[in-house]
Scaffold this motif. Structure first.
Motif, short mmCIF file in Angstrom:
data_model
loop_
_atom_site.label_atom_id
_atom_site.label_comp_id
_atom_site.label_asym_id
_atom_site.label_seq_id
_atom_site.Cartn_x
_atom_site.Cartn_y
_atom_site.Cartn_z
N SER A 90 -0.90 61.31 16.75
CA SER A 90 0.33 62.06 17.04
C SER A 90 0.81 61.87 18.47
CB SER A 90 0.10 63.56 16.80
OG SER A 90 -0.23 63.79 15.46
N ASN A 91 -0.12 61.60 19.38
CA ASN A 91 0.26 61.58 20.80
C ASN A 91 1.35 60.57 21.11
OD1 ASN A 91 -1.33 63.72 21.67
ND2 ASN A 91 -3.14 62.43 21.96
N ALA A 92 1.28 59.38 20.48
CA ALA A 92 2.30 58.35 20.73
C ALA A 92 3.67 58.84 20.25
CB ALA A 92 1.92 57.06 20.02
N CYS A 93 3.70 59.57 19.13
CA CYS A 93 4.96 60.10 18.59
C CYS A 93 5.52 61.19 19.51
CB CYS A 93 4.75 60.69 17.19
SG CYS A 93 3.84 59.63 16.08
N ILE A 94 4.62 62.05 19.98
CA ILE A 94 5.04 63.14 20.88
C ILE A 94 5.61 62.57 22.17
CG2 ILE A 94 4.20 65.08 22.27
CD1 ILE A 94 2.08 65.51 19.97
N SER A 95 4.91 61.58 22.73
CA SER A 95 5.32 60.97 23.99
C SER A 95 6.71 60.34 23.85
CB SER A 95 4.26 59.93 24.38
OG SER A 95 4.76 59.07 25.34
N LEU A 96 6.94 59.57 22.77
CA LEU A 96 8.22 58.90 22.60
C LEU A 96 9.34 59.91 22.33
CD1 LEU A 96 9.73 56.20 22.48
CD2 LEU A 96 9.17 56.07 20.03
N SER A 97 9.04 60.93 21.51
CA SER A 97 10.09 61.92 21.21
C SER A 97 10.47 62.68 22.49
CB SER A 97 9.64 62.89 20.12
OG SER A 97 8.62 63.74 20.58
N GLN A 98 9.50 62.95 23.36
CA GLN A 98 9.81 63.66 24.61
C GLN A 98 10.64 62.78 25.56
OE1 GLN A 98 6.00 65.17 25.96
NE2 GLN A 98 6.18 66.99 24.67
N ARG A 99 10.32 61.48 25.55
CA ARG A 99 11.13 60.56 26.37
C ARG A 99 12.59 60.65 25.96
NH1 ARG A 99 9.55 54.53 26.07
NH2 ARG A 99 11.49 54.30 27.28
#
Length: 610
Positions: free
Chosen positions: A462-471
């Motif tokens: 999930s972390n990669a998804c969270i990071s990109l969505s926050q960007r």
């Protein structure tokens, strides 16, 4: 316990077996039927019995071959009309009789969708399919239409000879129709007792491909090879499910890919799972729906909720089993990733209904409520979250799966309520009663909104998804040039879905952002329906006018309610799209499944005549 969705009183008598004779008439869009119900009295001095019907034309009723009196009661908005049958003699407790009802369905039967040839892939032959869950079986069979009663059935179905009939049962041969040389009779038997909502029928120009030792995939020939590729992992999933939950008792496990108007992702009809063509992603990435329907063979079909208030017993356990299968096929991290995605689905559902809406209770009160109107992801995902939380409290996945397997074994072939489940949970974990007593059962079961506790999730995927969505959500216009196709190249399609789902939980992005996202990620061209659905919702919520046509196309080219209803709702909330959405709905309504048409009409505030 009374079933608020049924007129039939199972305290008085219970149907044990059903013998069906169906004549499918495409010209008049009706089924002419004779239903012979083997009914066992549950009390002495029984003189009347009541069956559920809706929009049925009852012609004659006989009991043990003796014609008898019947009366149709007052019609109810969603429960239909009770059929009260006067028995020609008194029954004692334990006595069986055969009640034979001759009748005809209505062209507007809500369980059936009749498709003209132009609405099929082949364009040459008409098509018929049923969808009886939750309370629609009464529109095709006079019956005790409640999951608290389980019955075996035998059927013979007469159809035009160029078409194929299939049912939620094992095929038992066929022969030319002796009454009409242009027709053929197909026969079916279901020897395992099932609730009425699992009776299913499909008639169409169907072909099959064998994809495993006990599995064939069926569809129109235009999609059959594509479907055979997409669902090639079915036997592997079945074996994992058997290892987890016990022997698969149903014999055959076939899959049927329906035309696009089918309103659900899948329907777990025994021996013949119905699935939506929106699962044909080309890369097997949406096969978790098959794992879900396979899991229903144990939780739902073998152990069944007694009334629709306890629907979470069917769906929460099925999602739990589905994700255990995914964990075995891929990884434990993948199971947690899917579980976290489910938590987001639950947040979305509760935001749609409102956090104080009583239908977001795990056990809602359905007195006077149509189960279709209350349908959402809540019983699936709140139910799963409870089981996932209990797994973490009680000793981990293997320990808790031991309980689930024992629960299935204990209540196989029965219908249950939550108290049965909870009592068994306390019995099974009698050495951990102190732990179970700390669970806030009232908050989980009888309180609206999100659960009182959020389970713990492995965040690796999930972390990669969270990071990109926050960007994206924090990006200013001057930051947009920093995004490129490489951002998502290493992410799986499941992670693309999660990335978009996270953005849907935020405030809508500026239209400049979604335009840039299309430039770098080309989401408009994606075939995967779960990605496409979330992407189009994101565009409409950002008020990107260019996306209106694409969103309307997806909302109407398929009829899966999970996609169609939110897309129509978002279009309605976008002022520039509202009139187009209503006009498109009115144009497409005659071609929609009856339940979808009703619910989308409610969403768009279009009053429809009943």
């Amino acid at each position: 316990m009374a079933d608020h969705s049924s007129f039939a009183s199972t305290e008085q008598c219970v149907t044990k077996h059903l013998h069906l004779i169906f004549h499918v008439d495409f010209n008049s869009q009706v089924i002419r039927g004779i239903a012979s119900l083997t009914v066992e009295s549950q009390q002495d001095h029984l003189r009347t019995l009541v069956l559920d019907t809706k929009d049925l034309k009852i012609q004659k009723v006989a009991v043990n071959g003796q014609t008898t009196k019947f009366a149709l009661g007052e019609s109810h908005s969603f429960k239909g009309t009770p059929l009260e049958i006067t028995l020609p003699f008194e029954l004692t407790r334990g006595q069986d009789v055969i009640v034979e009802v001759s009748y005809e369905t209505s062209p507007k039967a809500s369980a059936l969708q009749w498709l003209a040839p132009e609405l099929t892939a082949g364009k040459k032959h008409p098509y018929l399919f049923s969808q009886c869950q939750a309370t629609h079986c009464r529109t095709i069979v006079p019956c005790q239409d409640t999951p608290s009663a389980k019955l075996t059935y035998y059927a013979q179905v007469s159809v035009p000879k160029e078409l194929v009939a299939l049912m939620s049962a094992v095929q038992d041969g066929g022969a030319p129709d002796p009454a009409d040389s242009s027709r053929k009779i197909y026969r079916f038997r279901q020897n395992i007792p099932i609730p009425s909502y699992l009776i299913a029928l499909v008639v169409g120009a169907l072909e099959s491909r064998k994809i495993g030792p006990r599995t064939m995939v069926w569809s129109e020939k235009e999609h059959v090879d594509e479907a055979a590729y997409e669902f090639a992992e079915t036997e592997a999933m079945l074996k994992i499910a058997e290892d987890l939950a016990g022997h698969y008792v149903w014999g055959q496990y076939d899959l049927l890919v329906l035309p696009p108007s089918f309103p659900y992702g899948g329907m777990e009809n025994p021996c013949l799972t119905f699935v939506t063509p929106t699962l044909l992603a080309g890369d097997r990435s949406l096969s978790n729906v098959i794992a879900h329907e396979i899991s229903h063979s144990w939780t739902g079909n073998l152990v069944t909720n007694k009334t629709w208030e306890h629907f979470w017993l069917n769906e929460g356990h099925t999602v739990y089993l589905e994700r255990r299968i995914g964990g075995r096929l891929f990884s434990e991290q993948f199971r947690h990733f899917q579980a976290l995605g489910g938590w987001k689905e639950l947040q979305n559902s509760i935001a749609t209904f409102g956090a104080t809406n009583p239908v977001t209770n795990l056990i809602p009160d359905l007195k006077g409520v149509d189960p279709d109107s209350a349908y959402s992801s809540v019983p699936y995902e709140k139910g799963f979250a409870l089981l996932f939380y209990l797994e973490q409290l009680l000793g981990g996945p293997d320990v808790f799966m031991g309980f689930v397997k024992a629960y299935i074994h204990r209540f196989a072939y029965k219908s249950v309520v939550t108290d049965d489940w909870k009592t068994f949970l306390y019995t099974y974990f009698q050495d951990k009663v102190d732990v179970l007593d700390k669970v806030d059962w009232n908050a989980w079961m009888h309180t609206p909104g999100m659960p009182p506790v959020k389970p713990e999730y492995d965040m690796t995927m999930s972390n990669a998804c969270i990071s990109l969505s926050q960007r994206w959500s924090k990006a200013t216009e001057s930051d947009l040039g920093a995004f490129c196709a490489a951002d998502i190249e290493a992410l799986s399609s499941h992670q693309h879905i999660e990335f978009l789902a996270l953005l849907l939980l935020e405030e809508p992005l500026p239209v400049t952002h979604v335009k840039r996202m299309q430039e770098v990620y080309s989401f408009n061209g994606v075939k995967n329906s779960e990605i496409r659905f979330r992407w189009l919702r994101l565009c409409i919520r950002s008020k990107w006018e260019q996306a209106i046509t694409l969103a309307l196309k997806m909302a109407t080219e398929q009829g899966r309610m999970k996609f169609t209803r939110p897309l129509f709702r978002d279009l309605y909330n976008f002022e520039k799209a509202r009139d187009q959405a209503v006009a498109m709905y009115l144009e497409r309504r005659p071609f929609m499944h009856p339940v979808t048409a009703m619910l989308v009409g409610q969403d768009l505030k279009v009053v429809t005549a009943q």
